[in-house]
Design a protein around this motif. Sequence first.
Motif: not given
Length: 149
Positions: A116-131
């Motif tokens: 769960x903590x790994x998931x939280x880290x990835x989720x918080x540090x990933x930006x929306x790509x747009x496009x």
Amino acid sequence: MKIAIGSDHGGFQLKEAIKTYLEEKGHEVNDFGAYSTESVDYPEIGEKVAISVKEAENERGIIICGTGLGISISANKIPGIRAALVSDTFTAKMSRAHNDANILALGGRVLGVDLALEIVDVWLHTEFEGGRHERRVNKIKDLESKYNK
């Protein structure tokens, strides 16, 4: 980052672990309950977190119930919310990069704390790509407008 967090009784222990972890990382965490393992109804918690994200009181939200299903369904009833139920790091990344999810939903009886903590880290540090993904997110918003009159 300002993060809203909430759970029902089934997600309480995981919520507490995530809350502590986020605070240790320097995030401001606003806890919308539950505050014990005493039974509470997940729709009320999901709504509170979702409203706080919708109204920009918090930048993102994390919601947890036993499976993550009920609380994510509840949060997604609020216009402007894109709550993603996630159980692995790849889906966490894609929910942000492609769907601009503003709430992360987790299952307290499904995930261990470390994952769960790994998931939280990835989720918080990933930006929306747009496009091309922005076009699709806008179509989701159009559906929301069409059926929330």
